[in-house]
Design an enzyme around this catalytic site. Sequence first.
Site, short mmCIF file in Angstrom:
data_model
loop_
_atom_site.label_atom_id
_atom_site.label_comp_id
_atom_site.label_asym_id
_atom_site.label_seq_id
_atom_site.Cartn_x
_atom_site.Cartn_y
_atom_site.Cartn_z
N VAL C 16 0.85 -1.20 0.00
CA VAL C 16 0.00 0.00 0.00
C VAL C 16 0.88 1.25 0.00
O VAL C 16 2.08 1.18 0.27
CB VAL C 16 -0.95 0.03 1.23
CG1 VAL C 16 -1.93 -1.12 1.15
CG2 VAL C 16 -0.18 0.01 2.52
N CYS C 17 0.25 2.38 -0.29
CA CYS C 17 0.94 3.67 -0.36
C CYS C 17 1.67 3.96 0.95
O CYS C 17 1.08 3.75 2.00
CB CYS C 17 -0.07 4.78 -0.64
SG CYS C 17 0.66 6.43 -0.61
N PRO C 18 2.89 4.44 0.98
CA PRO C 18 3.65 4.83 -0.21
C PRO C 18 4.60 3.75 -0.73
O PRO C 18 5.44 4.03 -1.57
CB PRO C 18 4.48 6.00 0.33
CG PRO C 18 4.81 5.58 1.73
CD PRO C 18 3.64 4.76 2.21
N VAL C 19 4.46 2.53 -0.19
CA VAL C 19 5.40 1.48 -0.58
C VAL C 19 5.15 1.07 -2.04
O VAL C 19 6.05 0.55 -2.71
CB VAL C 19 5.32 0.28 0.40
CG1 VAL C 19 6.38 -0.75 0.07
CG2 VAL C 19 5.49 0.78 1.83
N GLU C 45 -6.33 4.40 -5.60
CA GLU C 45 -5.22 5.26 -5.16
C GLU C 45 -3.91 4.98 -5.92
O GLU C 45 -3.27 5.92 -6.40
CB GLU C 45 -5.05 5.13 -3.64
CG GLU C 45 -4.03 6.05 -3.02
CD GLU C 45 -2.64 5.48 -3.10
OE1 GLU C 45 -1.71 6.26 -3.33
OE2 GLU C 45 -2.49 4.24 -2.95
#
Lengths: 269, 68, 79
Positions: C16-19, C45
Amino acid sequence: MSFSNEQMTRYSRHIILKEIGVKGQKRLMEGRVLIIGAGGLGSPAALYLAAAGVGVIGIADADEVDLSNLQRQIIHTTADIGRPKVQSAREKMEAINPDIKVNAYQTLAVADNILDLITDYDFVIDGSDNFPAKFLINDACVIARKPFSHAGIIRFQGQLMTYVPGKGPCYRCVFDNPPPPDAVPTCRQAGVIGAMGGVIGSLQAMEAVKYLAGAGELLTGFLLTYDALEMKFRKVKLPDKAGGCAVCGEHPAITKPFDYAPAVCNIEP
Amino acid sequence: MILTVAGTKKEYPPDLTVTKLLEAEKVEMPMYVTVSLNDEFLKREEFDDTLLKENDSVEFLYFMGGGF
Amino acid sequence: MADYAVDQTVDITDVVCPVTFVKAKVALEELDAGQILSIRMNDGEPVQNVPRSVKEEGHKILKLLDNGDGTWSLIVRKE
């Protein structure tokens, strides 16, 4: 070296930064930093470097944790009182980041061991609390051509500078000899505001990280001073080099590390 | 005479030596302070004889020994 | 995707963000300039943010393909 999903998550805020990125994080993970002193300066430096994933971190200190340390040496806890500082520090660093290797040296840095201590490291952080040690670290780093961060804190003031071989003055260029013991307030006599170690020790960690990652400009050729009461930082330009510097000058009189007599602290902690 | 002392421009009386400036600025323990004048280190034995001139820039560098 | 000879693919649907962006950045790092990476990402996203971030890093976005299964493939040329 490739990153696991876990490492990508752990270091995501670094890797996202253009100035660090994948390469910079790899350099941090391959980097080796020695911290001399697990006290007010060394505590935050050790915690941030561990968190940053610096591959090998050495920490050298002969002392045991004392109740009077805990007002500022944030790597140690009340339960650590009486334990060797380096052991206490290593546990916290490994708890933050099991990826890293911590070498704990329960010893005072002296002329006989300093070159051996620093030899395996890329960057040295001077978190010592006395002038003999600060001059010893400077001399050893100049002789062994190791970059290092010098710092000092007292009362509401702090300062730091970075030495990189061939770039700007060394600590001895600025201060040619230690003051006589007790001439300048040191250690326990003067007091220090706890967060000062946090401010200056974190800046030392910042210099180590920038050096390893190759990001930005280092504090070479400058002395950064901080006055907390006036809330004033000053980046004071230092002269290029003292031509006649006894250790980094063209004809150095000092060619191997030596010990000054330790300052005597008259007041018990 | 205008000097820049520790980064601040100020008016000073003429015929001021570095030693006198250290006194005027109430520098504690001046014998242990490093002075740089116009970006050059000044030797301690030169403090008494070095006359400051218009637009000189002086920095005081203090020993700070703690790390605690 | 047939228009491009994809040199490497990376699946960022498992993070998931920001990975998401970090994983894409790490994969791009391992390529040489001019090589082409296909990044498989989730709808929502990731597809809104990852292409922009990749572009900001200076890489060339060649195409964004809807895989029709709630994922997208972003075709990027490393610059």
